[in-house]
Write an enzyme that holds these catalytic residues in place. Sequence first.
Site, mmCIF file in Angstrom:
data_model
loop_
_atom_site.group_PDB
_atom_site.id
_atom_site.type_symbol
_atom_site.label_atom_id
_atom_site.label_comp_id
_atom_site.label_asym_id
_atom_site.label_seq_id
_atom_site.Cartn_x
_atom_site.Cartn_y
_atom_site.Cartn_z
ATOM 1 N N ASP A 226 0.872 -1.175 0.000
ATOM 2 C CA ASP A 226 0.000 0.000 0.000
ATOM 3 C C ASP A 226 0.912 1.229 0.000
ATOM 4 O OD1 ASP A 226 -1.649 2.138 0.701
ATOM 5 O OD2 ASP A 226 -2.889 0.923 2.060
ATOM 6 N N HIS A 227 0.913 1.956 -1.112
ATOM 7 C CA HIS A 227 1.874 3.062 -1.270
ATOM 8 C C HIS A 227 1.521 4.263 -0.387
ATOM 9 C CE1 HIS A 227 5.313 4.889 -2.894
ATOM 10 N NE2 HIS A 227 5.119 4.692 -4.183
ATOM 11 N N ARG A 228 0.372 4.225 0.293
ATOM 12 C CA ARG A 228 0.081 5.295 1.258
ATOM 13 C C ARG A 228 0.922 5.124 2.509
ATOM 14 N NH1 ARG A 228 -6.208 4.218 1.808
ATOM 15 N NH2 ARG A 228 -5.282 2.156 1.999
#
Length: 254
Positions: A226-228
Amino acid sequence: MTKPDETPTSPLLKLPAWPNIDFSQFGPVDMKPMSRIQTLVSSVMARNWVSIPHVTHHDEADVSTLTTARRELSESSGVKITPLPYLVKAAVAALKAQPKFNASIDATGRNLVYKQYFHIGIAVDTPAGLLVPVIHDADKKSIPEIATELAELSEMARTKGLPMDKMSGGCFSISSLGSIGGTAFTPIINAPEVAILGVSKTYEKPCRNGEAIAWKDMLPLSLSYDHRVINGADAARFCVDFAEALAEPESLAK
Ligand code: CAO
């Protein structure tokens, strides 16, 4: 000014209606209802795919020593041991080294919850659809214990289905297609987890050893994150930690 949680949905996320097509106009068809599990999994997968910015990092791990170690442990313990229980233990080692991978975004979207426990989900292919039983407290279990539990859970998943308590609390998931084939894929993150590791089939790779060539057993890794929460450098480090742990299977078996 609009508060973050009152921000209207981006107009770019408005999806067109699903195509409503009478396929029989093109040729003979057969219609079957989707199973209850398949219906549930498809809605959860769709939510996770559209709401989590996925990136998949690809790497590989040298498992030449693992192949011998697991055969020896299978013989000494009397339990059939595939590579998977070692992957579970290597995931625990990498999660300990990279705590961000053992985090979840909470329901408000404002906090990261860092878990101090190590529960690992395993994707199991069943006739009714995909189920993800969880090996709870994998850090406290031996490789034969994990192998036995996994065999019981996957058998239960395939024959009777699984109660919710056997599928809840996961921190991180592993999806292994190694027994079937493939070289890489993009596994979908099992929210609220922030990463999932896909593994494909081990293959033999020629590697330089001085002037000679040595053949090594390589396990392809596909880590979706999850690139967040996680950046590319974190993912690269996670795979390095994971591969280093797998390169010392005796330490994982302790
Ligand atoms: N490379 C090469 N061989 C592998 C391997 C790999 N990465 N992983 C497993 N194998 C071998 C095993 O060692 C075993 O061979 P031996 O009998 O000679 O030792 C054989 O493949 C069969 O393994 P298995 O499938 O019975 O056991 P497993 O522990 O590897 O996996 C389970 C268990 C439940 C994960 C698996 O049966 C399964 O359901 N896999 C599918 C998961 C899936 O669908 N993922 C996609 C989800 S997204 O749609």
